[in-house]
Motif scaffolding. Structure first.
Motif, PDB file in Angstrom:
ATOM      1  N   GLU A 751       0.852  -1.187   0.000  1.00 32.61           N
ATOM      2  CA  GLU A 751       0.000   0.000   0.000  1.00 32.61           C
ATOM      3  C   GLU A 751       0.890   1.240   0.000  1.00 32.61           C
ATOM      4  OE1 GLU A 751      -2.940   0.280   2.948  1.00 32.61           O
ATOM      5  OE2 GLU A 751      -3.926  -1.627   2.468  1.00 32.61           O
ATOM      6  N   MET A 786      -3.219   3.578  -2.859  1.00 38.27           N
ATOM      7  CA  MET A 786      -3.328   2.433  -3.766  1.00 38.27           C
ATOM      8  C   MET A 786      -2.752   1.207  -3.090  1.00 38.27           C
ATOM      9  SD  MET A 786      -2.294   3.968  -7.516  1.00 38.27           S
ATOM     10  CE  MET A 786      -2.815   2.440  -8.312  1.00 38.27           C
ATOM     11  N   ASP A 787      -3.298   0.058  -3.430  1.00 40.95           N
ATOM     12  CA  ASP A 787      -2.740  -1.243  -3.036  1.00 40.95           C
ATOM     13  C   ASP A 787      -2.325  -1.926  -4.328  1.00 40.95           C
ATOM     14  OD1 ASP A 787      -2.036  -3.641  -1.984  1.00 40.95           O
ATOM     15  OD2 ASP A 787      -4.020  -4.198  -1.253  1.00 40.95           O
ATOM     16  N   SER A 788      -1.065  -1.722  -4.736  1.00 44.78           N
ATOM     17  CA  SER A 788      -0.645  -2.151  -6.060  1.00 44.78           C
ATOM     18  C   SER A 788       0.861  -2.406  -6.046  1.00 44.78           C
ATOM     19  CB  SER A 788      -1.048  -1.087  -7.090  1.00 44.78           C
ATOM     20  OG  SER A 788      -0.804  -1.541  -8.402  1.00 44.78           O
ATOM     21  N   GLY A 825     -14.429   7.641  -9.072  1.00 41.04           N
ATOM     22  CA  GLY A 825     -15.170   6.803  -8.155  1.00 41.04           C
ATOM     23  C   GLY A 825     -14.282   6.403  -6.981  1.00 41.04           C
ATOM     24  N   GLU A 826     -14.701   5.349  -6.281  1.00 37.67           N
ATOM     25  CA  GLU A 826     -13.966   4.885  -5.114  1.00 37.67           C
ATOM     26  C   GLU A 826     -12.976   3.787  -5.455  1.00 37.67           C
ATOM     27  OE1 GLU A 826     -16.780   3.664  -2.255  1.00 37.67           O
ATOM     28  OE2 GLU A 826     -17.608   5.681  -1.891  1.00 37.67           O
ATOM     29  N   LYS A 827     -13.047   3.195  -6.668  1.00 40.81           N
ATOM     30  CA  LYS A 827     -12.241   2.019  -6.962  1.00 40.81           C
ATOM     31  C   LYS A 827     -11.202   2.259  -8.048  1.00 40.81           C
ATOM     32  CE  LYS A 827     -15.789  -1.314  -5.594  1.00 40.81           C
ATOM     33  NZ  LYS A 827     -16.573  -2.501  -6.007  1.00 40.81           N
ATOM     34  N   HIS A 828     -11.236   3.375  -8.765  1.00 41.73           N
ATOM     35  CA  HIS A 828     -10.311   3.610  -9.860  1.00 41.73           C
ATOM     36  C   HIS A 828      -9.763   5.035  -9.788  1.00 41.73           C
ATOM     37  CE1 HIS A 828     -12.626   0.142 -11.343  1.00 41.73           C
ATOM     38  NE2 HIS A 828     -11.586  -0.120 -12.116  1.00 41.73           N
ATOM     39  N   PRO A 898      -6.996   0.442 -11.411  1.00 43.55           N
ATOM     40  CA  PRO A 898      -7.752   0.160 -10.184  1.00 43.55           C
ATOM     41  C   PRO A 898      -6.897   0.498  -8.966  1.00 43.55           C
ATOM     42  CG  PRO A 898      -6.928  -1.890 -11.118  1.00 43.55           C
ATOM     43  CD  PRO A 898      -6.565  -0.805 -12.093  1.00 43.55           C
ATOM     44  N   ARG A 899      -7.524   1.035  -7.934  1.00 46.76           N
ATOM     45  CA  ARG A 899      -6.775   1.332  -6.720  1.00 46.76           C
ATOM     46  C   ARG A 899      -6.306   0.062  -6.018  1.00 46.76           C
ATOM     47  NH1 ARG A 899      -9.304   6.542  -3.589  1.00 46.76           N
ATOM     48  NH2 ARG A 899      -9.623   7.885  -5.393  1.00 46.76           N
ATOM     49  N   HIS A 900      -7.023  -1.020  -6.248  1.00 44.44           N
ATOM     50  CA  HIS A 900      -6.632  -2.302  -5.679  1.00 44.44           C
ATOM     51  C   HIS A 900      -6.299  -3.221  -6.855  1.00 44.44           C
ATOM     52  CE1 HIS A 900      -6.609  -5.324  -2.427  1.00 44.44           C
ATOM     53  NE2 HIS A 900      -6.981  -6.145  -3.377  1.00 44.44           N
TER      54      HIS A 900
END
Length: 915
Positions: A751, A786-788, A825-828, A898-900
């Motif tokens: 993260e 981000m978790d990437s 949004g919340e995911k990207h 994507p954030r995840h």
């Protein structure tokens, strides 16, 4: 003891003063501990904050003397017992404790010493509440003493005022009242003061004067009473005459007049009552009123019984009653109470009106109004000239438009029709019917409703005539038949479509009657395909036409017709008129025509398809041998292609590793250049500080002066500050380099904050940017987590920036690159790398992500940078990348991530790490 006004007033005043005083005392006693606790907490927090703020510089510089001086100053407060300052690493630094102050209850607090957002120590402070408790007790004693003194002074002052302003005047007032009671009216009453008691004495004087006048008036009225008695006798005679006339009027009244006693026994009633209820007077007088109501107590009897004393007006009640023959009637009862001369109720009088016929008429009118209001038909009433006076809600909803009501408009105008000359011309038929006084029944007319919406209505127009047969009003009833006409029109179009399809379809179709399988019709396609005439088929059962090629086909056709169920694609062989057998597929559907069950049969001739299938099967058998011989040749070619592909993959991997090593080498060179300045400055400052220390030791040996010490301290502080800033800069560069180097040489997932990763990449590229004279703007909002995989993401950003620096500004000295990130949004999130360079031609724009494609081949261009970016974004990071460019205006690479990141790759996967 006798109760007096003065004693009662004194007691009330004392009680009114003592109760608030007691309440205040109880409140102060209750609030004492709360006030003590609040004062102690405030003192603790204040002293702890003062000590924590005062010692943070000393604790940071390890200056114990300054901290000791501050503690000595704070310990001047006699309530503080102990102050202890501790360092997390060194333990106790400074401490002060005075045991002699350890009296009363002790309170302590622990407070962290903060320096630049970091806790560098703790302050422990102990405080005694004895001094605060003593101070609050003294304040409480002074307050209670003041309240007691105020109470005593107030009581004495009140007693003095009561005796002077109330006691003496009341004694005088009592003597004057006794004088009036004895009838001594000649002596006037004089008030002493202009106050409440003085007003009472003034009123007593007025009472004395009124009594004198009253006695004189009574003497005059006694004389007039003799005259009134004679006049009363004359009035009584007139009343007797009036009662006789009223009795005659009651007997002739059309309303029933019934007289009851207070127990609801019938005393009398007139001829109208006998006509309404069917009882003769001699049969009903003396009976209870319940025989008229059918129950022991009626609504009017209940209401009148409850308000008998106060009844001054007629009480009106509508209720059902019973006639002597048992018939139920509805009557209006008007009750009234007759009082005697003393005002007491004496008897009850009731007027009764039979409203049975009127009630039935009203009920019918209400029911009719409900039907008219709720019906979906459109109803309107007009005057004799056709102007609409009333319409139901359905009519108003259909024809009101844009806030304009149809009321007071001509019915012919509302039911307007469209003409070429006048788009909203009055309906001529409606106009002629109203003008001619005729009637209209069941005529369907086109018209336009609200919003100019067309509709069809079946119109009923009837005249309402008066006694002289003249027309008073017109009643219009409209039934909306738009949907029925549309349905009929749709049905007609559907029949036309079916007939057209039936007649022009190339597929043979026939219609059979279901009950006897008699053929009703065949289309031209059936006649053309099978060669039979319509006369041979129509009017006969289908099986008698002998269309089947064999007995098996006949039984199959018979079973299908008998089942009368939908079927599709039934294989059957049929004969033409020339006797040729045809392979067919039979489709059967049950339908209803003219309300009679029928069967619709469609026949598809698949003879050519069957023959083609046989030919294909024979061809397939011959092709199998050819396929087997060519398979061996393909296997050899595939082996050779596999070997070539393996060599290309190894070559591509080597090129990718070379590209990564080249990027890492460029990164190391840039960091080395950046580190050279701060480290060189630090070395120079350290050497200068070394020489200053040597000179200072020599001056100390020869005798130290204050000016020399001040100069040395100032130089040492300046050198330390310069050394600290340069070393801090070098530490930041090394930290960024370590993080970027670790991320770019591994694919470790973690993260991270996007802004921090991009800033580290930008720091490592500063040498290249300064050398190119191009400007880089970074617009990354804070908090984008981000978790990437930060390493591959950093390689993507570095490749995009290097691509812009290498290709975007060809032939230009200055340019701008914008690196921007925005959440989606919340995911990207969306990452953009935009430049204002020369742009990319449309022909090259489609190939920018292809491997080995470059416009600078042999000039620092390998053609793998954007290909690596595309592979990392769409593979490991699970996102999408696109490019948009305009010649002469610049290029924008858009990356949606994507954030995840997707959980599809392991951290130790060697293929992932080499990507």
């Amino acid at each position: 003891m006798k109760s007096t006004v003065r004693r009662a007033v004194v007691n009330a005043v004392l009680l009114g003063m003592l109760l608030p005083a007691l309440g205040i005392g109880l409140y102060l006693a209750t609030d004492y501990n709360h006030a003590l606790d609040r004062e102690i907490r405030t003192r603790l927090n204040h002293e702890a904050d003062v000590v924590a703020l005062g010692v943070r510089e000393s604790l940071w510089a390890l200056d114990n003397d300054s901290a000791t001086a501050l503690l000595d100053a704070v310990m001047q407060d006699s309530s503080i017992v102990t102050i202890d300052i501790r360092d997390p690493n060194l333990g106790h630094v400074v401490s002060r404790n005075l045991p002699e102050r350890n009296t009363g209850q002790l309170h302590e607090i622990e407070r962290a010493v903060m320096y630049r957002g970091e806790a560098i120590g703790h302050v422990h402070l102990v405080l005694s509440d004895s001094a605060l408790r003593e101070s609050l007790q003294q304040q409480l004693v002074r307050l209670i003493s003041l309240l007691a003194l105020q109470l005593v002074v107030s009581v004495l002052l009140i007693l003095f005022v009561l005796q002077r302003r109330v006691g003496r005047p009341l004694q005088k007032l009592s003597a004057e009242a006794v004088m009036l009671a004895r009838g001594e009216l000649d002596r006037p009453i004089v008030s002493l003061r202009d106050d409440e008691i003085g007003n009472v004495e003034t009123q007593l004087e007025l009472t004395r004067q009124a009594l004198q006048n009253l006695i004189h008036t009574l003497e005059q009225k006694n004389e007039a009473l003799e005259t009134d008695l004679g006049e009363r006798r004359r009035v009584e005679a007139a009343l007797r005459d009036r009662e006789q006339r009223l009795s005659a009027l009651v007997d002739q009244s059309p309303l029933a007049v019934i007289e009851f006693d207070l127990g609801w026994q019938i005393l009398d009633w007139n001829a109208a009552a006998q006509h309404i209820f069917g009882w003769h007077a001699r049969e009903i007088i003396g009976r209870d009123a319940s025989v008229l109501h059918g129950s022991a107590q009626s609504e009017g009897m209940d209401l009148l019984s409850g308000h008998r004393q106060d009844a001054r007006h007629m009480l009106t009640v509508k209720q059902e009653c019973l006639r002597a023959d048992g018939q139920s009637i509805v009557c209006h009862w008007y009750y009234g109470v007759i009082h005697d001369s003393a005002g007491a109720p004496e008897r009850i009088m009731a007027l009764v009106e039979d409203i049975t016929v009127r009630q039935r008429t009203d009920d019918e009118v209400r029911r009719l109004a409900t039907v008219v209001r709720l019906t979906s038909n459109l109803i309107a009433l007009t005057d004799a000239d056709g102007t609409i006076e009333w319409a139901n809600q359905a009519f108003l909803r259909r024809f009101d438009s844009d806030g304009e009501s149809v009321l007071q408009r001509k019915l012919a105008d509302v039911l307007s029709v469209h003409h070429a000359d006048n788009p909203a011309a009055p309906n001529p038929l409606i106009h002629d019917v109203i003008a001619g006084g005729r009637q209209l029944s069941g005529v369907e007319l086109p018209c336009f409703g609200a919003g100019n919406m067309p509709l069809w209505a079946a119109v009923e127009l009837r005249a309402i005539r008066g006694p002289d047969h003249g027309i008073l009003q017109w009643a219009a009833l409209l039934t909306d038949v738009t949907e029925r006409r549309q349905t009929a029109e749709a049905l007609r179009h559907s029949e036309l479509k079916f007939f057209s399809i039936f007649q022009h379809s190339p597929i043979p179709i026939c219609v059979l009657r279901q009950r006897d399988t008699c053929c009703l019709d065949v289309n031209p396609g059936f006649v053309g395909n099978f060669g039979f005439t319509r006369e041979r088929l129509v009017g006969k059962p289908l099986l008698e036409a002998r269309l089947h090629a064999s007995e098996e086909d006949r039984l199959l056709l018979k079973n299908l017709l008998k089942a009368s169920e939908a079927s599709s694609g039934t294989a059957i062989r049929l004969l033409t008129a020339q006797g040729a057998a045809r392979n067919c597929l039979l489709h059967l559907r049950p339908v209803t025509m003219d309300e009679e069950p029928c069967l619709l049969i469609a026949v598809v001739d698949v003879t050519s398809l069957v023959e083609a299938r046989h030919e294909i099967e024979a061809l397939n058998q011959s092709l199998e041998a050819r396929v087997a011989s060519r398979t061996q040749d393909l296997a050899a070619s595939n082996a050779e292609l596999a070997s070539t592909l393996d060599k290309l993959k190894r070559t591509l991997d080597e090129l990718v590793r070379s590209e990564k090593l080249a990027a890492l080498g460029s990164l190391v060179a840039g960091i080395a250049h950046e580190l050279n300045t701060p480290i060189g400055n630090s070395l120079m400052v350290a050497s200068t500080l070394h020489d200053a220390n040597r000179q200072f030791r020599e001056q100390v040996a020869n005798g130290l002066r204050r000016s020399t010490l001040d100069n040395y301290v100032e130089e040492a502080g300046s050198a330390a500050d310069i050394l600290m800033r340069n070393l801090q800069r070098a530490a930041e560069l090394i930290s960024s380099f370590k993080q970027v180097a670790v991320d770019q040489t591994s694919s470790q997932r973690r993260e991270f904050d996007l802004g921090e990763v991009i800033n580290e990449i930008v720091i490592t590229m500063q040498p290249v940017l300064r050398k190119s004279q191009h400007r880089l703007l970074v617009e990354i909002p804070a908090g984008l987590r981000m978790d990437s995989y930060p390493g591959p993401l950093g390689q993507v950003i570095a490749n995009l920036l290097n691509n812009s620096l290498l290709h975007a500004f060809d032939g230009r000295e200055h340019g701008t690159i914008i690196l921007k990130a925005t959440p989606e949004g919340e995911k990207h999130l969306r990452l953009e790398c935009r430049d204002d360079g020369v742009g990319i031609t449309p022909a090259n724009l489609k190939r920018v992500f292809d491997p080995f494609f470059t416009t600078r081949l042999g000039r620092d261009g390998t053609g793998l940078g954007l290909n690596i970016v595309h592979n990392i974004v769409t593979g490991m990071l699970g996102g999408e990348i696109s490019v948009d460019s305009t010649l002469g205006q610049g290029t924008c690479f858009s990356v949606t991530l994507p954030r995840h990141a997707p959980e599809t790759l392991r951290e130790d996967d060697p293929e992932t790490m080499d990507a």
